[in-house]
Design a protein around this motif. Structure first.
Motif, PDB file in Angstrom:
ATOM      1  N   ARG A  94      30.967  41.680  45.870  1.00 42.63           N
ATOM      2  CA  ARG A  94      31.987  40.523  46.227  1.00 42.63           C
ATOM      3  C   ARG A  94      32.074  39.786  44.579  1.00 42.63           C
ATOM      4  NH1 ARG A  94      29.150  38.328  51.434  1.00 42.63           N
ATOM      5  NH2 ARG A  94      27.420  38.232  49.879  1.00 42.63           N
ATOM      6  N   ALA A  95      33.222  39.295  44.674  1.00 42.93           N
ATOM      7  CA  ALA A  95      33.451  38.475  43.426  1.00 42.93           C
ATOM      8  C   ALA A  95      34.539  37.415  43.482  1.00 42.93           C
ATOM      9  CB  ALA A  95      33.830  39.104  42.274  1.00 42.93           C
ATOM     10  N   VAL A  96      35.022  36.578  42.539  1.00 44.27           N
ATOM     11  CA  VAL A  96      35.919  35.610  42.767  1.00 44.27           C
ATOM     12  C   VAL A  96      36.949  35.865  41.453  1.00 44.27           C
ATOM     13  CG1 VAL A  96      34.944  33.920  44.262  1.00 44.27           C
ATOM     14  CG2 VAL A  96      34.873  33.586  42.027  1.00 44.27           C
ATOM     15  N   GLY A  97      38.138  35.402  41.614  1.00 39.81           N
ATOM     16  CA  GLY A  97      39.046  35.380  40.539  1.00 39.81           C
ATOM     17  C   GLY A  97      40.164  34.485  40.753  1.00 39.81           C
ATOM     18  N   LYS A  98      41.187  34.410  39.762  1.00 39.30           N
ATOM     19  CA  LYS A  98      42.352  33.826  39.774  1.00 39.30           C
ATOM     20  C   LYS A  98      43.378  34.471  39.761  1.00 39.30           C
ATOM     21  CE  LYS A  98      40.848  29.377  39.206  1.00 39.30           C
ATOM     22  NZ  LYS A  98      41.136  28.431  40.054  1.00 39.30           N
TER      23      LYS A  98
END
Length: 147
Positions: free
Chosen positions: A35-39
């Motif tokens: 899992r990761a986050v981004g824009k």
């Protein structure tokens, strides 16, 4: 952190999902392995996942079938994997790290004029003239690149 970011919540590792993605295998379920986050292009924070096909999994033999996708590519959650308060802490740390990286990039891009010292020219070292090229190659096999 915006109100939307406060409501963000990862699916647990091991969650089984159906996906709508151009690289997805037909009639295949996938499970979340990372899992990761981004824009996104509009600047909205999005959740990102790496998914592996069921039943093969994330094995070396099937690594080309692992897909990185956005939360929007998940069409249905079949089974939710384990989650606890550590997942929320992990997400908060990832969001904070992303925001710090964005601030750092913005700060460093504001310093577009960097003073440079003038470098003095150093005359090139002349290549000695040797009649027999094989002799020169023995001494310096890269002599042609130094001219």
């Amino acid at each position: 952190m915006t109100e939307k970011e406060e409501k963000l919540q990862f699916l647990g590792l091991g969650s089984v999902v159906e996906i709508d993605h151009m690289d997805a295998l037909t009639d295949t379920l996938y499970f979340i392995v990372a899992r990761a986050v981004g824009k996104d292009s509009s600047g909205q924070t999005i959740l990102r996942y790496q998914v592996a096909p069921h039943p093969e999994g994330a094995t070396k033999k099937h690594e080309d079938k692992i897909i990185t996708l956005s939360e929007r590519d998940i069409s249905k959650t079949i089974f939710e994997g384990y989650r606890d308060e550590k997942d929320d802490i992990f997400l908060s740390e990832m969001l904070e790290g992303m925001e710090q990286a964005i601030k750092k990039m913005k700060t460093s891009s504001n310093h577009s004029t960097i003073p440079f010292k003038k470098v003095e020219e150093v005359p090139a070292t002349p290549v000695p003239k040797i009649e027999d090229e094989s002799e020169l190659l023995k001494k310096d096999p890269f002599y042609k690149f130094k001219a």
